[in-house]
Design an enzyme around this catalytic site. Structure first.
Site, PDB file in Angstrom:
ATOM      1  N   TYR A 120      -0.069  10.438  -7.949  1.00 57.44           N
ATOM      2  CA  TYR A 120      -1.260  10.400  -7.093  1.00 57.44           C
ATOM      3  C   TYR A 120      -1.636  11.812  -6.645  1.00 57.44           C
ATOM      4  O   TYR A 120      -2.763  12.268  -6.871  1.00 57.44           O
ATOM      5  CB  TYR A 120      -0.956   9.523  -5.879  1.00 57.44           C
ATOM      6  CG  TYR A 120      -2.117   9.304  -4.929  1.00 57.44           C
ATOM      7  CD1 TYR A 120      -3.205   8.517  -5.302  1.00 57.44           C
ATOM      8  CD2 TYR A 120      -2.107   9.862  -3.648  1.00 57.44           C
ATOM      9  CE1 TYR A 120      -4.255   8.290  -4.411  1.00 57.44           C
ATOM     10  CE2 TYR A 120      -3.153   9.639  -2.759  1.00 57.44           C
ATOM     11  CZ  TYR A 120      -4.230   8.850  -3.149  1.00 57.44           C
ATOM     12  OH  TYR A 120      -5.263   8.635  -2.268  1.00 57.44           O
ATOM     13  N   ARG A 175       0.803  -0.311   3.288  1.00 59.21           N
ATOM     14  CA  ARG A 175       0.569   0.811   4.189  1.00 59.21           C
ATOM     15  C   ARG A 175       0.946   0.417   5.607  1.00 59.21           C
ATOM     16  O   ARG A 175       1.008  -0.766   5.950  1.00 59.21           O
ATOM     17  CB  ARG A 175      -0.898   1.258   4.136  1.00 59.21           C
ATOM     18  CG  ARG A 175      -1.143   2.182   2.974  1.00 59.21           C
ATOM     19  CD  ARG A 175      -2.500   2.827   3.042  1.00 59.21           C
ATOM     20  NE  ARG A 175      -3.481   2.039   2.340  1.00 59.21           N
ATOM     21  CZ  ARG A 175      -4.693   2.495   1.988  1.00 59.21           C
ATOM     22  NH1 ARG A 175      -5.034   3.733   2.260  1.00 59.21           N
ATOM     23  NH2 ARG A 175      -5.543   1.722   1.345  1.00 59.21           N
ATOM     24  N   PRO A 221       5.784  12.544   3.850  1.00 63.11           N
ATOM     25  CA  PRO A 221       5.482  13.672   4.755  1.00 63.11           C
ATOM     26  C   PRO A 221       5.896  13.373   6.193  1.00 63.11           C
ATOM     27  O   PRO A 221       5.701  12.255   6.675  1.00 63.11           O
ATOM     28  CB  PRO A 221       3.962  13.801   4.652  1.00 63.11           C
ATOM     29  CG  PRO A 221       3.593  13.172   3.350  1.00 63.11           C
ATOM     30  CD  PRO A 221       4.583  12.063   3.147  1.00 63.11           C
TER      31      PRO A 221
HETATM   32  P1  NAD Z   1      -8.611   0.794  -2.481  1.00 61.39           P
HETATM   33  O1  NAD Z   1      -7.401   0.587  -3.323  1.00 61.39           O
HETATM   34  O2  NAD Z   1      -8.995  -0.279  -1.530  1.00 61.39           O
HETATM   35  O3  NAD Z   1      -9.890   1.092  -3.394  1.00 61.39           O
HETATM   36  C1  NAD Z   1      -9.825   1.690  -4.640  1.00 61.39           C
HETATM   37  C2  NAD Z   1     -10.698   0.876  -5.586  1.00 61.39           C
HETATM   38  O4  NAD Z   1     -10.660   1.478  -6.881  1.00 61.39           O
HETATM   39  C3  NAD Z   1     -10.223  -0.564  -5.743  1.00 61.39           C
HETATM   40  O5  NAD Z   1     -11.307  -1.439  -5.613  1.00 61.39           O
HETATM   41  C4  NAD Z   1      -9.645  -0.581  -7.155  1.00 61.39           C
HETATM   42  O6  NAD Z   1      -9.722  -1.859  -7.744  1.00 61.39           O
HETATM   43  C5  NAD Z   1     -10.494   0.452  -7.849  1.00 61.39           C
HETATM   44  N1  NAD Z   1      -9.869   1.040  -9.036  1.00 61.39           N
HETATM   45  C6  NAD Z   1      -8.594   1.494  -9.156  1.00 61.39           C
HETATM   46  N2  NAD Z   1      -8.393   1.967 -10.395  1.00 61.39           N
HETATM   47  C7  NAD Z   1      -9.582   1.829 -11.047  1.00 61.39           C
HETATM   48  C8  NAD Z   1     -10.014   2.125 -12.362  1.00 61.39           C
HETATM   49  N3  NAD Z   1      -9.174   2.669 -13.263  1.00 61.39           N
HETATM   50  N4  NAD Z   1     -11.284   1.839 -12.698  1.00 61.39           N
HETATM   51  C9  NAD Z   1     -12.145   1.269 -11.816  1.00 61.39           C
HETATM   52  N5  NAD Z   1     -11.786   0.947 -10.558  1.00 61.39           N
HETATM   53  C10 NAD Z   1     -10.514   1.231 -10.189  1.00 61.39           C
HETATM   54  O7  NAD Z   1      -8.412   2.173  -1.734  1.00 61.39           O
HETATM   55  P2  NAD Z   1      -9.319   2.929  -0.670  1.00 61.39           P
HETATM   56  O8  NAD Z   1      -8.470   3.114   0.522  1.00 61.39           O
HETATM   57  O9  NAD Z   1     -10.623   2.275  -0.539  1.00 61.39           O
HETATM   58  O10 NAD Z   1      -9.488   4.342  -1.373  1.00 61.39           O
HETATM   59  C11 NAD Z   1     -10.699   4.753  -1.979  1.00 61.39           C
HETATM   60  C12 NAD Z   1     -10.583   6.199  -2.414  1.00 61.39           C
HETATM   61  O11 NAD Z   1     -10.358   7.020  -1.265  1.00 61.39           O
HETATM   62  C13 NAD Z   1      -9.430   6.466  -3.384  1.00 61.39           C
HETATM   63  O12 NAD Z   1      -9.848   7.402  -4.346  1.00 61.39           O
HETATM   64  C14 NAD Z   1      -8.375   7.057  -2.507  1.00 61.39           C
HETATM   65  O13 NAD Z   1      -7.509   7.918  -3.224  1.00 61.39           O
HETATM   66  C15 NAD Z   1      -9.188   7.798  -1.473  1.00 61.39           C
HETATM   67  N6  NAD Z   1      -8.440   7.973  -0.200  1.00 61.39           N
HETATM   68  C16 NAD Z   1      -8.243   6.903   0.641  1.00 61.39           C
HETATM   69  C17 NAD Z   1      -7.502   7.094   1.800  1.00 61.39           C
HETATM   70  C18 NAD Z   1      -7.255   5.976   2.796  1.00 61.39           C
HETATM   71  O14 NAD Z   1      -6.548   6.212   3.790  1.00 61.39           O
HETATM   72  N7  NAD Z   1      -7.803   4.792   2.627  1.00 61.39           N
HETATM   73  C19 NAD Z   1      -6.948   8.350   2.085  1.00 61.39           C
HETATM   74  C20 NAD Z   1      -7.149   9.390   1.180  1.00 61.39           C
HETATM   75  C21 NAD Z   1      -7.914   9.189   0.045  1.00 61.39           C
HETATM   76  N1  UDP Z   2       5.780   3.260   7.175  1.00 59.72           N
HETATM   77  C1  UDP Z   2       6.624   2.580   8.021  1.00 59.72           C
HETATM   78  N2  UDP Z   2       6.709   1.226   7.906  1.00 59.72           N
HETATM   79  C2  UDP Z   2       5.960   0.525   7.009  1.00 59.72           C
HETATM   80  C3  UDP Z   2       5.072   1.226   6.156  1.00 59.72           C
HETATM   81  C4  UDP Z   2       5.014   2.599   6.258  1.00 59.72           C
HETATM   82  O1  UDP Z   2       7.316   3.179   8.864  1.00 59.72           O
HETATM   83  O2  UDP Z   2       6.088  -0.729   6.990  1.00 59.72           O
HETATM   84  C5  UDP Z   2       5.673   4.731   7.303  1.00 59.72           C
HETATM   85  C6  UDP Z   2       5.780   5.517   6.000  1.00 59.72           C
HETATM   86  O3  UDP Z   2       7.128   5.792   5.679  1.00 59.72           O
HETATM   87  C7  UDP Z   2       4.991   6.766   6.349  1.00 59.72           C
HETATM   88  C8  UDP Z   2       3.924   6.271   7.315  1.00 59.72           C
HETATM   89  O4  UDP Z   2       4.380   5.015   7.806  1.00 59.72           O
HETATM   90  O5  UDP Z   2       5.814   7.688   7.048  1.00 59.72           O
HETATM   91  C9  UDP Z   2       2.558   6.093   6.653  1.00 59.72           C
HETATM   92  O6  UDP Z   2       2.772   5.374   5.465  1.00 59.72           O
HETATM   93  P1  UDP Z   2       1.606   4.806   4.552  1.00 59.72           P
HETATM   94  O7  UDP Z   2       2.272   4.133   3.402  1.00 59.72           O
HETATM   95  O8  UDP Z   2       0.685   4.003   5.386  1.00 59.72           O
HETATM   96  O9  UDP Z   2       0.764   6.050   4.048  1.00 59.72           O
HETATM   97  P2  UDP Z   2       1.037   7.594   3.691  1.00 59.72           P
HETATM   98  O10 UDP Z   2       0.427   8.331   4.812  1.00 59.72           O
HETATM   99  O11 UDP Z   2       2.515   7.857   3.584  1.00 59.72           O
HETATM  100  O12 UDP Z   2       0.342   7.779   2.398  1.00 59.72           O
END
Ligand code: NAD
Ligand code: UDP
Ligand code: UDP
Length: 323
Positions: A145, A186, A275
């Site tokens: 990732y 998460r 992290p």
């Molecule tokens: P999510 O998993 O809910 O959404 C991702 C979507 O992409 C899903 O609908 C999934 O089916 C689709 N997808 C995955 N692989 C695919 C592929 N090969 N082709 C077409 N569709 C595909 O996650 P999210 O939280 O909505 O994240 C959206 C974006 O934001 C991602 O790129 C993620 O890396 C980024 N992001 C999210 C967070 C967060 O905290 N939610 C943090 C940092 C970055």
């Molecule tokens: N975590 C936790 N209990 C859980 C799930 C996650 O203590 O049931 C912790 C995990 O180890 C990390 C933080 O919560 O330190 C956030 O994790 P998450 O998977 O939500 O996202 P990240 O920020 O690590 O991508």
């Protein structure tokens, strides 16, 4: 002017909220998703809208469309999801970025790419400004990732410099809210499910590691502002909420809000490469986008708890057993 806007990953957690906003503002929206980590229920309510179209497609394959803007969000985001099939994860980041950049180049569309705070890895600078180059383990379990997203950032800037593609790059920090996958593993979804189900709340490690949680509406607002920012600001820009909490504090807030009798337990050691702290430095977003998060953790959690209570959890397909 009505724009044709492609949202990849548009059925996902962030993507579906973004589609809501774009459809409501009258834009012509094309949602592309392969439903790896999402389900149609996130966008059911949009399917009858005249300005919304859904295409089931995997972004690792080429896609020929004519659009004005692209929000490239397709990628599994939760550790349990992206580690389920790590090779597919890095392909989605890298080949997905190449295809969407190729599309943007061909039709001269503006493209915003959703990068992540994970490009900073386990940071040794705190909070993390955009200029920080990160501390990522290139061969660890999170690398599919983190490094995939880093390579996608490189591609964005190479298409920008070499082909004059109009890019926008955002680095998203932990975001939560309604429609996050209940079984994504998460921390927010785990704790809310556990509290509502009366199960133990599972701390990994001692819960002293920290995260900064941004409510989804704030984040989507940041994405829209970045897409419409002037062409002299392409990013990268951090989008996240700088209010930092330990994971134990989060557990306590969830218990308090739900009135749950759940106990907080130390379920397992801290996962590899987890992290220890993470907080966005958002000065740039404040200056360039006039953006900052408005929703406090407690209010956002309350809305998220309401949503978890309103859905039938048995209808969610878990893409992975890692929860
Ligand atoms: P999510 O998993 O809910 O959404 C991702 C979507 O992409 C899903 O609908 C999934 O089916 C689709 N997808 C995955 N692989 C695919 C592929 N090969 N082709 C077409 N569709 C595909 O996650 P999210 O939280 O909505 O994240 C959206 C974006 O934001 C991602 O790129 C993620 O890396 C980024 N992001 C999210 C967070 C967060 O905290 N939610 C943090 C940092 C970055
Ligand atoms: N975590 C936790 N209990 C859980 C799930 C996650 O203590 O049931 C912790 C995990 O180890 C990390 C933080 O919560 O330190 C956030 O994790 P998450 O998977 O939500 O996202 P990240 O920020 O690590 O991508
Ligand atoms: N591509 C796409 N849709 C388009 C244009 C290109 O999916 O509308 C894909 C194309 O298949 C290629 C990738 O984007 O694999 C990169 O395109 P680019 O033109 O940059 O590279 P090239 O085709 O020269 O390899």
């Amino acid at each position: 002017m009505i724009k044709r806007i492609l949202v990849t990953g548009g059925a996902g957690f962030l993507g579906s909220h973004l589609c809501d906003r774009l459809v409501a503002s009258g834009q012509d929206v094309v949602c592309v998703d392969n439903f790896f980590t999402s389900q149609k229920s996130n966008i059911d309510h949009l399917l009858d809208c005249h300005n919304f179209e859904l295409i089931r497609h995997d972004v690792t394959h080429p896609l020929w469309l004519e659009v004005d803007e692209i929000f490239n969000l397709a990628c599994p985001a939760a550790p349990g999801h992206y580690q389920y099939n790590p090779i597919k994860t890095i392909k989605t980041s890298v080949m997905g970025a190449i295809n969407m950049l190729g599309l943007a180049k061909r039709v001269r569309a503006k493209i915003l790419h959703a990068s992540t705070s994970e490009v900073y890895g386990d940071p040794d600078v705190h909070p993390q400004p955009e200029s920080y180059r990160g501390n990522v383990n290139p061969i660890g379990p999170r690398a599919c990732y983190d490094e995939g997203k880093r390579a996608a950032e490189t591609l964005m800037f190479d298409y920008y410099r070499q082909n004059n593609v109009n890019i926008r790059l955002v680095r998203i920090f932990n975001t939560y809210g309604p429609r996050m996958h209940p079984y994504d593993g998460r921390v927010v979804s785990n704790f809310i499910r556990q509290a509502l189900g009366g199960e133990d709340i599972t701390l990994y490690g001692d819960g002293s590691q920290s995260r900064s949680f941004c409510y989804v509406d704030d984040l989507v607002d940041g994405l829209l502002r970045m897409m419409s920012a002037g062409d002299d600001f392409v990013g990268p820009v951090n989008l996240g909420n700088p209010d930092e909490f330990t994971i134990r504090e989060l557990a306590e807030q969830v218990i308090d809000l739900t009135g749950s009798g759940s106990k907080i337990i130390r379920a397992r050691p801290l996962p590899e490469d987890d992290p220890t702290q993470r907080q966005p430095e958002i000065t740039l977003a404040r200056q360039k986008l006039d953006w900052e998060p408005k929703v406090k953790l407690r209010d956002g959690l309350a809305r998220t708890v309401d949503w978890f209570q309103s859905v039938d959890l048995s209808r969610f397909r878990a893409p992975t057993p890692n929860y």
